[in-house]
Design a protein around this motif. Sequence first.
Motif, PDB file in Angstrom:
ATOM      1  N   LEU A  68       0.832  -1.203   0.000  1.00  0.00           N
ATOM      2  CA  LEU A  68       0.000   0.000   0.000  1.00  0.00           C
ATOM      3  C   LEU A  68       0.866   1.252   0.000  1.00  0.00           C
ATOM      4  N   LEU A  69       1.952   1.249   0.758  1.00  0.00           N
ATOM      5  CA  LEU A  69       2.888   2.381   0.731  1.00  0.00           C
ATOM      6  C   LEU A  69       3.390   2.633  -0.682  1.00  0.00           C
ATOM      7  N   ASP A  70       3.787   1.560  -1.361  1.00  0.00           N
ATOM      8  CA  ASP A  70       4.285   1.680  -2.727  1.00  0.00           C
ATOM      9  C   ASP A  70       3.202   2.234  -3.650  1.00  0.00           C
ATOM     10  N   ALA A  71       1.973   1.729  -3.486  1.00  0.00           N
ATOM     11  CA  ALA A  71       0.870   2.202  -4.320  1.00  0.00           C
ATOM     12  C   ALA A  71       0.583   3.679  -4.070  1.00  0.00           C
ATOM     13  N   LEU A  72       0.645   4.097  -2.801  1.00  0.00           N
ATOM     14  CA  LEU A  72       0.405   5.506  -2.472  1.00  0.00           C
ATOM     15  C   LEU A  72       1.481   6.409  -3.067  1.00  0.00           C
ATOM     16  N   ARG A  73       2.728   5.999  -2.914  1.00  0.00           N
ATOM     17  CA  ARG A  73       3.817   6.834  -3.427  1.00  0.00           C
ATOM     18  C   ARG A  73       3.755   6.951  -4.945  1.00  0.00           C
ATOM     19  N   LYS A  74       3.414   5.866  -5.614  1.00  0.00           N
ATOM     20  CA  LYS A  74       3.272   5.915  -7.070  1.00  0.00           C
ATOM     21  C   LYS A  74       2.092   6.781  -7.474  1.00  0.00           C
ATOM     22  N   ASP A  75       0.980   6.644  -6.769  1.00  0.00           N
ATOM     23  CA  ASP A  75      -0.198   7.452  -7.089  1.00  0.00           C
ATOM     24  C   ASP A  75       0.087   8.939  -6.857  1.00  0.00           C
ATOM     25  N   PHE A  76       0.676   9.252  -5.716  1.00  0.00           N
ATOM     26  CA  PHE A  76       0.970  10.654  -5.412  1.00  0.00           C
ATOM     27  C   PHE A  76       1.902  11.243  -6.469  1.00  0.00           C
ATOM     28  N   ALA A  77       2.960  10.514  -6.793  1.00  0.00           N
ATOM     29  CA  ALA A  77       3.913  11.014  -7.786  1.00  0.00           C
ATOM     30  C   ALA A  77       3.255  11.172  -9.155  1.00  0.00           C
ATOM     31  N   GLY A  78       2.423  10.215  -9.527  1.00  0.00           N
ATOM     32  CA  GLY A  78       1.772  10.262 -10.827  1.00  0.00           C
ATOM     33  C   GLY A  78       0.758  11.373 -10.957  1.00  0.00           C
TER      34      GLY A  78
END
Length: 375
Positions: A68-78
Amino acid sequence: MPDALDATPYDALLLLSFGGPEGPDDVVPFLENVTRGRGIPKERLKEVGQHYFLFGGVSPINDQNRALLDALRKDFAGHGLDLPVYWGNRNWAPYLTDTLREMVADGRRRILVFATSAYASYSGCRQYRENLAEALATLRAEGLELPQVDKMRHYFNHPGFLQPMIDGVLKSLADLPEDVRAGAHLAFTTHSIPNASADTSGPVEDHGDGGAYVAQHLDVARLIADAVREETGIDHPWQLVYQSRSGAPHIPWLEPDICDHLEELHGTGVPAVVMAPIGFVSDHMEVLYDLDTEAKAKAEELGLPVRRSATVGADPRFAAAIRELVLERAASERGGDVTLCALGALGPSHDLCPVGCCPARAPKPAAAGADSPYA
């Protein structure tokens, strides 16, 4: 790259979760953390830990939080949201106090907290607020500058939480044998808690007869069942049921238990069941053991076809929902006119837990609420 999104006044997001052991040697110390103050002997904890030992002593929850951390960081960056995401746990490393200490060292002064519990209850909300207060007290005793900490509202009825579960139920129905699919019942499951805790969950005006805890789960179950009917044209009967009871037998807890429910359905001739764990954010130990092991064994004993639908986990729609909740709260803190996103009959939950909301078993300070000593 899209235009940058504005999360001010927040300068960090904290993912706050339960934690779990990551090897056999961790199991008993982890359970000692969970049960601290209850005087449970170590030998009893070893018995309780058998659930974990069946899976190599490893709870999946930490890896699921990493995903979930990885998904959040990717979503935020994207999406152009420049907001660092940290992770702390209540009962195992990375511990909440250590994470807050790291955040302070990194210069974070206004922190928004996302807890991996979608509903109102003592253990699902106020206890996390008590953990935050304990961690802040430790930092104060160390002479550190305390950040302001806010907790995100309950998100049980956000479409980004609901839609992955709807899709999971549809997929599980489709996976049933065709001859039993149309007659399948839906069993929406969540963690059983003491009746007294359920009755006092949520704000004071929601107390009584299951409180906000039961009302919120019932609203989610209705939303999913309605969506399934719209998609399939079949009105599958459903019921909210419970799992993972851990209390003393003489104390009333929410019922019926999922295994008892399966027996009852089988006895009335129901041809199949889809178990939908709507009370859980990810497929952690209580889902893997209580549903995938115990409940499925009961169904096999009965000769009852069952499927278990997926939790939201690190679904990109869930990560997007968290981003939306961050931006919504940030805009509200800046004084903006914000439309809060929520489906169902109950509407959006409160941003600030009021006095008397999910009261503690014994009075303890709790941060990020109207009664916080760290305003």
